[in-house]
Design a protein around this motif. Sequence first.
Motif, PDB file in Angstrom:
ATOM      1  N   TYR A 132      45.372  27.918  42.702  1.00  0.00           N
ATOM      2  CA  TYR A 132      45.766  28.281  41.338  1.00  0.00           C
ATOM      3  C   TYR A 132      47.227  28.729  41.312  1.00  0.00           C
ATOM      4  N   LEU A 133      47.612  29.592  42.253  1.00  0.00           N
ATOM      5  CA  LEU A 133      48.994  30.068  42.294  1.00  0.00           C
ATOM      6  C   LEU A 133      49.971  28.918  42.509  1.00  0.00           C
ATOM      7  N   ALA A 134      49.615  27.998  43.402  1.00  0.00           N
ATOM      8  CA  ALA A 134      50.491  26.857  43.676  1.00  0.00           C
ATOM      9  C   ALA A 134      50.678  26.011  42.424  1.00  0.00           C
ATOM     10  N   ASP A 135      49.605  25.795  41.683  1.00  0.00           N
ATOM     11  CA  ASP A 135      49.698  25.009  40.447  1.00  0.00           C
ATOM     12  C   ASP A 135      50.501  25.748  39.382  1.00  0.00           C
ATOM     13  N   GLU A 136      50.305  27.090  39.295  1.00  0.00           N
ATOM     14  CA  GLU A 136      51.037  27.874  38.309  1.00  0.00           C
ATOM     15  C   GLU A 136      52.537  27.841  38.577  1.00  0.00           C
ATOM     16  N   ASP A 137      52.914  27.928  39.839  1.00  0.00           N
ATOM     17  CA  ASP A 137      54.328  27.933  40.210  1.00  0.00           C
ATOM     18  C   ASP A 137      54.914  26.535  40.320  1.00  0.00           C
ATOM     19  N   LYS A 138      54.037  25.521  40.114  1.00  0.00           N
ATOM     20  CA  LYS A 138      54.463  24.117  40.195  1.00  0.00           C
ATOM     21  C   LYS A 138      55.089  23.792  41.559  1.00  0.00           C
ATOM     22  N   ARG A 139      54.566  24.482  42.587  1.00  0.00           N
ATOM     23  CA  ARG A 139      54.980  24.189  43.953  1.00  0.00           C
ATOM     24  C   ARG A 139      53.727  23.844  44.732  1.00  0.00           C
ATOM     25  N   LYS A 140      53.732  22.703  45.354  1.00  0.00           N
ATOM     26  CA  LYS A 140      52.521  22.181  45.964  1.00  0.00           C
ATOM     27  C   LYS A 140      52.157  22.841  47.286  1.00  0.00           C
ATOM     28  N   ASP A 141      53.166  23.368  47.997  1.00  0.00           N
ATOM     29  CA  ASP A 141      52.851  23.797  49.355  1.00  0.00           C
ATOM     30  C   ASP A 141      53.319  25.198  49.726  1.00  0.00           C
ATOM     31  N   LEU A 142      54.020  25.902  48.835  1.00  0.00           N
ATOM     32  CA  LEU A 142      54.533  27.215  49.197  1.00  0.00           C
ATOM     33  C   LEU A 142      54.378  28.189  48.034  1.00  0.00           C
ATOM     34  N   ILE A 143      53.763  29.336  48.310  1.00  0.00           N
ATOM     35  CA  ILE A 143      53.589  30.352  47.279  1.00  0.00           C
ATOM     36  C   ILE A 143      53.987  31.704  47.859  1.00  0.00           C
ATOM     37  N   ARG A 144      54.204  32.657  46.972  1.00  0.00           N
ATOM     38  CA  ARG A 144      54.490  34.031  47.383  1.00  0.00           C
ATOM     39  C   ARG A 144      53.564  34.957  46.618  1.00  0.00           C
ATOM     40  N   LEU A 145      52.817  35.776  47.330  1.00  0.00           N
ATOM     41  CA  LEU A 145      51.929  36.734  46.673  1.00  0.00           C
ATOM     42  C   LEU A 145      52.772  37.784  45.965  1.00  0.00           C
ATOM     43  N   SER A 146      52.481  38.024  44.699  1.00  0.00           N
ATOM     44  CA  SER A 146      53.227  39.021  43.929  1.00  0.00           C
ATOM     45  C   SER A 146      52.530  40.371  43.941  1.00  0.00           C
ATOM     46  N   ILE A 147      51.369  40.444  44.579  1.00  0.00           N
ATOM     47  CA  ILE A 147      50.627  41.694  44.674  1.00  0.00           C
ATOM     48  C   ILE A 147      50.309  41.978  46.138  1.00  0.00           C
ATOM     49  N   SER A 148      49.992  43.231  46.433  1.00  0.00           N
ATOM     50  CA  SER A 148      49.658  43.589  47.810  1.00  0.00           C
ATOM     51  C   SER A 148      48.324  42.962  48.198  1.00  0.00           C
ATOM     52  N   LYS A 149      48.084  42.854  49.495  1.00  0.00           N
ATOM     53  CA  LYS A 149      46.829  42.266  49.958  1.00  0.00           C
ATOM     54  C   LYS A 149      45.644  43.167  49.654  1.00  0.00           C
ATOM     55  N   SER A 150      45.874  44.476  49.536  1.00  0.00           N
ATOM     56  CA  SER A 150      44.779  45.368  49.148  1.00  0.00           C
ATOM     57  C   SER A 150      44.370  45.118  47.703  1.00  0.00           C
ATOM     58  N   HIS A 151      45.356  44.881  46.828  1.00  0.00           N
ATOM     59  CA  HIS A 151      45.037  44.548  45.439  1.00  0.00           C
ATOM     60  C   HIS A 151      44.368  43.178  45.358  1.00  0.00           C
ATOM     61  N   LEU A 152      44.845  42.239  46.168  1.00  0.00           N
ATOM     62  CA  LEU A 152      44.237  40.915  46.182  1.00  0.00           C
ATOM     63  C   LEU A 152      42.786  40.998  46.640  1.00  0.00           C
ATOM     64  N   ALA A 153      42.511  41.817  47.646  1.00  0.00           N
ATOM     65  CA  ALA A 153      41.138  41.974  48.131  1.00  0.00           C
ATOM     66  C   ALA A 153      40.233  42.482  47.014  1.00  0.00           C
ATOM     67  N   SER A 154      40.697  43.486  46.278  1.00  0.00           N
ATOM     68  CA  SER A 154      39.900  44.026  45.178  1.00  0.00           C
ATOM     69  C   SER A 154      39.696  42.988  44.092  1.00  0.00           C
ATOM     70  N   LEU A 155      40.737  42.205  43.825  1.00  0.00           N
ATOM     71  CA  LEU A 155      40.640  41.161  42.803  1.00  0.00           C
ATOM     72  C   LEU A 155      39.589  40.121  43.176  1.00  0.00           C
ATOM     73  N   LEU A 156      39.469  39.830  44.481  1.00  0.00           N
ATOM     74  CA  LEU A 156      38.524  38.820  44.952  1.00  0.00           C
ATOM     75  C   LEU A 156      37.147  39.403  45.266  1.00  0.00           C
ATOM     76  N   GLY A 157      36.972  40.695  45.067  1.00  0.00           N
ATOM     77  CA  GLY A 157      35.670  41.311  45.272  1.00  0.00           C
ATOM     78  C   GLY A 157      35.320  41.531  46.731  1.00  0.00           C
ATOM     79  N   THR A 158      36.336  41.918  47.539  1.00  0.00           N
ATOM     80  CA  THR A 158      36.077  42.166  48.956  1.00  0.00           C
ATOM     81  C   THR A 158      36.905  43.362  49.402  1.00  0.00           C
TER      82      THR A 158
END
Length: 259
Positions: free
Chosen positions: A160-186
């Motif tokens: 989803y992030l890759a499609d949003e940024d219109k970059r097929k192979d490289l993305i940068r997380l804009s949130i911490s991995k702890s926030h990402l974990a909570s977002l994904l339910g883990t």
Amino acid sequence: MKKNLTAFIEAALLFKGLPETQIKEIEGIAEDIRLKKGEAIFSDGDEGNGFYLVATGLVKIFKVSQDGKEQILHIFGPGEPFGEVPVFTGRHFPASAEAISESRILFFPRAAFVDLIAANPSLALNMLAVLSMRLRQFTVQIESLSLKEVPGRLAAYLLYLADEDKRKDLIRLSISKSHLASLLGTIPETLSRIFSKMSGQGLIEVSGRRIRLLDRNGLSALATHGRMPEEAESSEHLSVSSFPKAVISLIPNCKEGLK
């Protein structure tokens, strides 16, 4: 003090395409709020007396379960409204909101905004369009949390992030991995293990917050099937029923990094 609000309002999807006169009317009722990282905006159950728009920074919407676990439902970035449902229902906020970086947000009081909607039907159509998009996103994410294990959720999010940024192979997380974990339910430890396994399988390459997608087909298959073939992470699967009133979109669209 109100300053440079017009640019923030015009850039928001909610107000896209409105004439300058209506933009000025909206600006006239907006309250300019500055927040520090970690500062609360509203709490679950507070009276829904208006809604907000992120001008700069990042805001998380979250629920806390009875056993004290936090589940992030959405992270909003610049140009995104939140807390808008009570504008129509006049009810309490169904979740809590907190700034996760130094932020600037605009607040629109319910009574004044409803008066603007009554006078400007095009504004109501824009609001309905945003709410419809949120409902669709929410439905997709409910399916993801209910039917997929954490690896599948992570793969879908990276794509989803890759499609949003219109970059097929490289993305940068804009949130911490702890926030990402909570977002994904883990939890962060589980997320780190999954990142390592995905890297070991040649799906991704991780360098800090920069992630290169090495095998999009493999990630798509993982997102579709919801789990890695050799593991079942049902113990990490968080039941959405713990948050029945959280009618808030879960898909993040935040492109501004944490400061």
